[in-house]
Design a protein around this motif. Sequence first.
Motif: not given
Length: 701
Positions: A18, A20, A22, A26, A52, A54, A84, A87, A93-94, A125
């Motif tokens: 984790n 990211v 952001d 996440h 959001h 992730y 998924s 991404s 990644r997110s 998330n």
Amino acid sequence: MQINGSSIASNLMDALNNSVDDPVHHGTARLSRSQFSYSFRVSRGQKILRLHFYPASYEGFEGFHDLFVVESGHFILLSNFSASINSIALGVRSIVKEYYLNIGENEQLNLVFTSLSSSMYAFVNGIEIISMPPRVSYFDGDPGVVRVVGKSRVYVDSSTALEMVYRRNTLQRPVLLDGDIRDLFGMWGGEGSKAKRQSYTWRISVDVGFSYLVRLYFSPAFEVSESGDFVFEVSINNRVVDSYTDRWNEKNGMVLYRDYVVVIKGREHQGKRDLLICVSADGKVVDGQELLKEFEILKMSNFDNSLASPNPLSYPAIEDSIQVLGARTVIPSDSIALLALGCFVFYVTRRIRVSSDTIKVGIMPSARAQGLCRRFTLAEIRQATKGFSGENLIGKAGFGKVYKGLIDKERKAVAVKQLKPNARQGSREFLNEIEVLTRLRHDNLVSLVGYCNDNGEMIIVYELLGCGSVAKHLYKRSSNNADSFASSRASLTWKRRLDICIGAGRGLDYLHKHSLIHRDVNASNILLDGNFKAKVSDLGLVKHLSRSKLQSRVKTKVKGTHQYTDPSYATTGVLTQKSDVYSFGVFLLEVLSGRAAVDPSLGDNECNLVPWFRENISEGHLDRLVASDLLHEIPDDSLKIFLGIAERCLDGEPVRRPAMAQVVQQLEWQQETPGCPVPYWLQLEFWQQETSDDETGSTFV
């Protein structure tokens, strides 16, 4: 905030991953293999909503098995969505999705997450909700009227949701790609301040089947040197949509932004098309100052109130998406399995879209409709209406009766329509109205609160509109309430009547743009709220046209109010949207004259409004067509233009009648510039030329 449904908060399996960049943490997510929802109490106005995602493995939920729908009110924000797949396709990644919603008074912001199967799950998330200043609102104006480009206006109000799909600050230097500074978007042409013409072009890939709002922000410091001669031009998809010639400088300033709307047509399987934006200017520009500061592209919700895009299904589509973001990414080999899953997503999407076009006829409304409105028990309805007491009765007609009711501990007033078991609006029409009003929302459509179908009852609960129907104010005089009728009639000034016509027209135009035909347009079905804003009601007879078959007409049993019925529809049974236009023409005459479409109390030569109208038009007795209290209020030129609009609506040949959108524009022109002739670009001949645009290309509105 309130969370409903079955869901759990779960931690990320591998917290080390984790990392990211952001602002939303996440490490945890809320997940469910069924459905869960959030309800937020927010103030009135425009809200920025950020979701959001992730995609990873969480405790109890294996990674890359997410496939779900996200809805907010009647809007579909995401459908058959897999964070998924997206991404991997985008090499990130997110995923962050940004939406713009307009929340009304006393409304909540609701979010519903629904997994598509028990083997998949829905998750989120983080959720951000931010109030947006009115000065930069996308829903500002009268009411949210987007700049006119081409052949019609677009209204951005509470019936529209927006998604930010691209934002770019043009003053920043382009990103280097493989040592090439040209980027996908190029740079200002010429040699800076020495160039006579500067132009800048962007190419952005967007989903087909949607309208896009393009907002260009201009630099407030931009000025023209020396003579100040300046020509400014905007092109979208190689078509000039705006130009301006003036002496622009720091003294007279510049507009902060301009809005344009473009429709990107195409079939679902075509995926994406390029949207090209070109801004150019002639003039000598002061060094270091750019014409354009920033631009945004926002997707507008479509006819199904959806903003959802399909998941990426093929490598070329993925590569294009990555290039638009200004970076190239190598797709991992294990994404092939996810792309196979994407094919399954495509199949589910097709199946769901086909079934969603069908109105279910049975005892219960569809599951989606049930989720978007309230189901009342018969006991609650009896309590709200004091047992359907006479003192609560506010209207009655062939379909049944309408009562005033108080719900939610007598804090909210509603209108309760109780249909007769043998009324012309039977169970099919009862369910049809519920389905339509849960799917559509507009400032000029009556709002649905809920329904009741206990013990064979067919009851629909609406918002209560304080001023009743237009018919009530025009000619439905009560023998024991003559003074109230006179006062009500006097309150309908010419300006207010014109506002009512425009509002009702906008509501019908909204239905037409959603491939619907009202079939029962009349003064009793146009209701007025406390501010005399018109709202179209009684949608039980609405007929759906098949967009998949490009259907513009349908053969059906003739229904509606006889004196408003299109003669062509009555004799052939062929129904088109121009049938509504004819009925609206009758309504326009009623508003002008203050008379009912049929008045048996008058002589044979005057009892039918439309023939009497045509007779007076042919004889030149225009003043006879105006209500006595309006005679000295309407300028002669305005009267002629209004009658001309009504006459075109009532044309015996449906093909020669204007579209509802054109009628609204002509009325708006009359409201804004009283007595001025309708310009050529608002006339029917212009529209007939414009309809020859390529169906698979882009059109401008």
